[in-house]
Design a protein around this motif. Structure first.
Motif, PDB file in Angstrom:
ATOM      1  N   ARG A 104       4.757   6.383 -17.987  1.00  0.00           N
ATOM      2  CA  ARG A 104       4.862   7.467 -18.924  1.00  0.00           C
ATOM      3  C   ARG A 104       6.164   8.294 -18.439  1.00  0.00           C
ATOM      4  O   ARG A 104       7.451   8.268 -19.468  1.00  0.00           O
ATOM      5  CB  ARG A 104       3.532   8.528 -19.384  1.00  0.00           C
ATOM      6  CG  ARG A 104       3.402   7.456 -20.325  1.00  0.00           C
ATOM      7  CD  ARG A 104       2.175   8.963 -20.355  1.00  0.00           C
ATOM      8  NE  ARG A 104       1.474   9.998 -19.817  1.00  0.00           N
ATOM      9  CZ  ARG A 104       0.105   8.769 -19.580  1.00  0.00           C
ATOM     10  NH1 ARG A 104      -0.099   8.411 -19.390  1.00  0.00           N
ATOM     11  NH2 ARG A 104      -0.165   9.722 -18.487  1.00  0.00           N
ATOM     12  N   SER A 105       6.607   8.420 -17.028  1.00  0.00           N
ATOM     13  CA  SER A 105       7.808   9.242 -16.644  1.00  0.00           C
ATOM     14  C   SER A 105       8.890   7.914 -16.621  1.00  0.00           C
ATOM     15  O   SER A 105       9.957   8.072 -16.720  1.00  0.00           O
ATOM     16  CB  SER A 105       7.355   9.373 -15.357  1.00  0.00           C
ATOM     17  OG  SER A 105       6.046  10.584 -15.080  1.00  0.00           O
ATOM     18  N   GLU A 164       9.263   5.862 -18.917  1.00  0.00           N
ATOM     19  CA  GLU A 164       9.413   5.243 -19.928  1.00  0.00           C
ATOM     20  C   GLU A 164      11.121   6.813 -20.470  1.00  0.00           C
ATOM     21  O   GLU A 164      12.302   6.644 -20.714  1.00  0.00           O
ATOM     22  CB  GLU A 164       8.257   5.228 -21.657  1.00  0.00           C
ATOM     23  CG  GLU A 164       9.567   5.457 -23.077  1.00  0.00           C
ATOM     24  CD  GLU A 164       7.889   5.615 -23.310  1.00  0.00           C
ATOM     25  OE1 GLU A 164       8.256   4.931 -24.672  1.00  0.00           O
ATOM     26  OE2 GLU A 164       6.958   5.446 -22.696  1.00  0.00           O
ATOM     27  N   TYR A 165      10.445   7.738 -19.500  1.00  0.00           N
ATOM     28  CA  TYR A 165      11.093   9.141 -19.762  1.00  0.00           C
ATOM     29  C   TYR A 165      12.836   9.370 -19.386  1.00  0.00           C
ATOM     30  O   TYR A 165      13.074   9.850 -20.075  1.00  0.00           O
ATOM     31  CB  TYR A 165      10.212  10.725 -19.223  1.00  0.00           C
ATOM     32  CG  TYR A 165      10.813  12.177 -19.261  1.00  0.00           C
ATOM     33  CD1 TYR A 165      10.872  12.375 -20.630  1.00  0.00           C
ATOM     34  CD2 TYR A 165      11.554  12.718 -18.029  1.00  0.00           C
ATOM     35  CE1 TYR A 165      12.258  13.974 -20.696  1.00  0.00           C
ATOM     36  CE2 TYR A 165      11.688  13.354 -17.975  1.00  0.00           C
ATOM     37  CZ  TYR A 165      11.753  14.185 -19.618  1.00  0.00           C
ATOM     38  OH  TYR A 165      12.803  15.929 -19.411  1.00  0.00           O
ATOM     39  N   ARG A 197       6.893  18.446 -22.705  1.00  0.00           N
ATOM     40  CA  ARG A 197       8.186  18.264 -21.868  1.00  0.00           C
ATOM     41  C   ARG A 197       8.375  19.271 -22.318  1.00  0.00           C
ATOM     42  O   ARG A 197       9.296  19.807 -23.765  1.00  0.00           O
ATOM     43  CB  ARG A 197       8.491  17.113 -21.788  1.00  0.00           C
ATOM     44  CG  ARG A 197       7.482  16.072 -21.343  1.00  0.00           C
ATOM     45  CD  ARG A 197       8.522  14.462 -21.575  1.00  0.00           C
ATOM     46  NE  ARG A 197       8.258  13.509 -21.338  1.00  0.00           N
ATOM     47  CZ  ARG A 197       7.177  13.352 -19.759  1.00  0.00           C
ATOM     48  NH1 ARG A 197       7.757  14.003 -18.606  1.00  0.00           N
ATOM     49  NH2 ARG A 197       6.893  12.257 -19.412  1.00  0.00           N
ATOM     50  N   TRP A 234       5.184  13.782 -12.306  1.00  0.00           N
ATOM     51  CA  TRP A 234       5.728  12.915 -12.440  1.00  0.00           C
ATOM     52  C   TRP A 234       4.607  11.946 -13.402  1.00  0.00           C
ATOM     53  O   TRP A 234       4.633  10.808 -14.066  1.00  0.00           O
ATOM     54  CB  TRP A 234       6.878  12.293 -12.313  1.00  0.00           C
ATOM     55  CG  TRP A 234       7.383  13.484 -12.396  1.00  0.00           C
ATOM     56  CD1 TRP A 234       8.405  13.993 -10.907  1.00  0.00           C
ATOM     57  CD2 TRP A 234       8.064  14.062 -13.023  1.00  0.00           C
ATOM     58  NE1 TRP A 234       9.463  14.504 -11.451  1.00  0.00           N
ATOM     59  CE2 TRP A 234       9.253  14.522 -12.982  1.00  0.00           C
ATOM     60  CE3 TRP A 234       8.213  13.921 -14.577  1.00  0.00           C
ATOM     61  CZ2 TRP A 234       9.997  15.436 -14.275  1.00  0.00           C
ATOM     62  CZ3 TRP A 234       9.285  14.695 -15.153  1.00  0.00           C
ATOM     63  CH2 TRP A 234      10.185  15.290 -15.191  1.00  0.00           C
TER      64      TRP A 234
END
Length: 243
Positions: A97-98, A100-101, A5, A73
């Protein structure tokens, strides 16, 4: 799965920093794609205490685009404008996952001294969808959530994914959609709006006649007004002005 990222594009508050907007682009775009819109909001000098965070999605293979690698995303298996194609075989792992980001980006602002109720999370298309999902599942109360030309992710199990107690049950959500959208059809946005409404969320949806899968000036003005309402300038003591 290892995800690389880039650091988000940061547009600092012109005055003191008391609020943050995390604004999320759609599939195939980057944070730079929305920078001109944000700069236009900032030029009007109505959001002087707001820092904007414009994250960049990692480059991943997108199944519906023949596996081409592009900023996204989460993966999309098929996209023909229908609710069925977007919800079929949803990339739950990528969505989480996104999520969490974005929860991490929110926490970064909280750690820097910006309370959750001075943070808005929003975006367009895929960015709007992950904003609604991540915002409503956040473990801090936000000032607001925006989803343009978007829909509710993991809608069949969404009620099982929100934290208990819910921190954002009453958080204002602004949705907007063009009735001529052939990518994410208006019917899907409306279905998501109605599901959220039926679940008791504080959601409003505006339909823009004749608009496709894009944003119009009237819609952007509506978002700006929402941001100004949710993130008013604070007085010298750091308190919100009386309405």
């Amino acid at each position: 799965m290892s995800i690389r990222r880039a650091q988000p594009l940061l547009l600092p508050a012109p005055a003191r920093h008391t609020a943050t907007v995390i604004w999320v682009h759609g599939l195939g775009d980057t944070g730079h794609g929305w920078a001109p819109v944000v700069e236009n909001w900032r030029r009007r000098q109505r959001l002087d205490e707001v820092k904007f965070v414009l994250p960049h999605a990692p480059s991943i293979p997108i199944t519906c685009n023949m596996g081409s690698v592009m900023p996204g995303w989460y993966d999309i298996a098929a996209i023909d404008g229908t609710a069925e194609s977007l919800s079929r075989s949803e990339d739950e792992a990528g969505i989480l996952r996104s999520q969490e980001y974005f929860h991490g980006l929110i926490q970064n602002e909280v750690d820097a001294g910006i309370p959750g109720d001075r943070i808005v999370l929003g975006g367009f298309s895929q960015g709007g969808a992950i904003s609604i999902f991540s915002g409503l599942t956040a473990k801090v109360k936000l000032a607001g959530i925006v989803g343009l030309s978007s829909y509710l992710l993991l809608s069949t199990k969404f009620d099982k994914l929100v934290p208990k107690p819910e921190f954002n049950k009453e958080t204002p959500i602004l949705m907007a959609h063009g009735d001529c959208d052939v990518v994410v059809k208006w019917e899907l946005g409306d279905k998501s709006y109605r599901q959220l409404k039926d679940m008791g969320y504080n959601v409003k949806m505006t339909t823009y006649k004749g608009m496709g899968h894009n944003a119009c000036l009237e819609e952007l003005d509506e978002v700006e007004a929402f941001l100004r309402e949710r993130l008013p300038a604070l007085d010298k003591d750091g308190e919100k002005p009386e309405s």
